[in-house]
Design a protein around this motif. Structure first.
Motif, mmCIF file in Angstrom:
data_model
loop_
_atom_site.group_PDB
_atom_site.id
_atom_site.type_symbol
_atom_site.label_atom_id
_atom_site.label_comp_id
_atom_site.label_asym_id
_atom_site.label_seq_id
_atom_site.Cartn_x
_atom_site.Cartn_y
_atom_site.Cartn_z
ATOM 1 N N GLU A 191 2.473 8.650 -7.695
ATOM 2 C CA GLU A 191 1.669 7.447 -7.470
ATOM 3 C C GLU A 191 2.422 6.429 -6.621
ATOM 4 O O GLU A 191 1.830 5.750 -5.766
ATOM 5 N N PHE A 210 1.330 4.869 -3.099
ATOM 6 C CA PHE A 210 1.149 3.421 -2.998
ATOM 7 C C PHE A 210 2.001 2.822 -1.885
ATOM 8 O O PHE A 210 1.530 1.984 -1.104
ATOM 9 N N ARG A 212 3.867 2.519 -13.939
ATOM 10 C CA ARG A 212 2.574 2.996 -13.438
ATOM 11 C C ARG A 212 1.496 1.936 -13.651
ATOM 12 O O ARG A 212 0.677 1.678 -12.758
ATOM 13 N N ARG A 254 -0.751 -0.174 -10.834
ATOM 14 C CA ARG A 254 -2.211 -0.265 -10.899
ATOM 15 C C ARG A 254 -2.660 -1.721 -10.879
ATOM 16 O O ARG A 254 -3.669 -2.070 -10.255
#
Length: 376
Positions: A79, A83, A269, A273
């Motif tokens: 992730e 990102f 994480r 987000r």
């Protein structure tokens, strides 16, 4: 058992106004790096509860190359790479260890690490452990970086060059000229290593950092720490897959360290987000930063700030600590910064603007700072 040499050193530090001691948290937050106010926010509390409920372990139990590799680590790395726009990412226990890994491992014998004169201590320690040659260039001076690189080549240097900078400098709050430095790197087939510790979450699209526009380039390696604006702990090294694989295979501070907590990986994480799902948080942070700049100038005549880090240069060590103490007594958690963290004669207050402190408190703090400076 007596340790007279150590006692002598400590006494000398006290006499010079450089003695350090641990202080409890007290007063309004002008000292932390929790720029987005995430460290104590329900976003991360709820993420921790949800992670524990789904069985995420608190501890890793070993190094990543043994049994310590958890799916939360790997999900985070995938992730984070997406990102920050890079091929790959590696999660480590902290920014200091990450810089040790980068600079003790990637630059090889015969290479050159060309570093900004104000680069972080962890980079210096990594360079000491490595085998490459090292050379400083004047702070934020891309032209001097190019000149130093050319001089090294003229002296016979023919290895890979690694240009080490911070995106936002932790004690001065100023910004690296990344576009100009990238041009230097491209012109000389060098690798630009950008420590985004104090820019992650605050600068760039969705808080992706100052180097986001160039992060996908093969000759850019970026470091995003997770214990500042992201509110958790750890660090993410982001860049070309071959460099990340090299760290996994060769970096001693990765291989021989117990893996970061899988629970902490889950929190990072959640923080990433939050950056994507709630851009208003970053906008609110900048509203507070702009307010602080304006009040610093209006009330104290201080200007020229570039980021959420506002240095107030005092000069000598003892007056700096006296001023910090005066502010602490008025309810503000502001710390004095002295050598060797900053150059001799440049002791300062390091004022950090975060979402933990209201605009009204910021205004009152600068009003009190003006009175204390006037009475000095």
């Amino acid at each position: 058992m007596a340790f007279p040499r150590h006692e002598k050193v400590l006494t000398a530090l006290k006499n010079r106004g450089r003695y350090r001691s641990l202080m409890p948290r007290a007063g309004h937050d002008f000292a932390s790096n929790d720029y987005l106010g995430l460290a104590g926010d329900d976003v991360l509390r709820d993420a921790a509860a949800a992670a524990l409920a789904r069985g995420v372990p608190v501890g890793a139990g070993g190094s990543r190359l043994l049994r310590g590799n958890d799916k939360e680590h790997q999900l985070l790395e995938a992730e984070a790479a997406a990102f920050f726009g890079t091929e790959s990412a590696l999660f480590m226990g902290g920014g200091f260890n990450a810089n040790l890994a980068i600079f003790s491992t990637l630059p090889q014998q015969g290479d050159l690490v060309l570093y900004d004169a104000l680069i972080h201590a962890s980079t210096h320690d990594g360079m000491r452990l490595g085998r490459a040659q090292t050379r400083a260039f004047a702070h934020n001076d891309a032209a001097d970086a190019a000149a130093q690189l050319a001089a090294w080549r003229a002296e016979g240097g023919d290895g890979q060059v690694w240009i080490a900078v911070e995106a936002v400098y932790s004690m001065d709050g100023d910004l690296a000229p990344l576009k100009a430095l990238k041009l230097v790197a491209d012109a000389h087939d060098a690798v630009l290593v950008v420590d985004e510790a104090h820019s992650t979450g605050v600068f760039g699209d969705l808080g992706r950092g100052l180097a986001h526009d160039i992060a996908s380039a093969q000759n850019v390696l970026s470091l995003h720490t997770c214990g500042k604006a992201l509110g958790a702990s750890g660090a993410l090294i982001c860049g070309a897959g071959v460099l990340i694989e090299s760290l996994i295979n060769k970096a001693r501070s990765f291989i021989y360290a117990t893996a970061p907590s899988p629970l902490n990986a889950a929190l990072v994480r959640a923080a990433l987000r939050e950056l994507q799902d709630n851009p208003e948080r970053r906008i609110q942070a900048w509203d507070g930063i702009y307010h602080a700049w304006a009040e610093a100038e209006r009330l104290c005549g201080l200007s020229g700030f570039k980021s959420q880090i506002l240095p107030v240069i005092v000069g000598a060590d003892k007056p700096t600590m006296k001023l910090a103490q005066g502010l602490q007594e008025r309810g503000y958690d502001i710390r004095g910064i002295r050598p060797p963290t900053v150059p001799r004669g440049a002791s300062r207050l390091r004022i950090s603007i975060t979402l933990n402190t209201s605009g009204e408190v910021v205004t009152q703090m600068f009003s009190d700072l003006a009175k204390l400076r006037g009475a000095a």
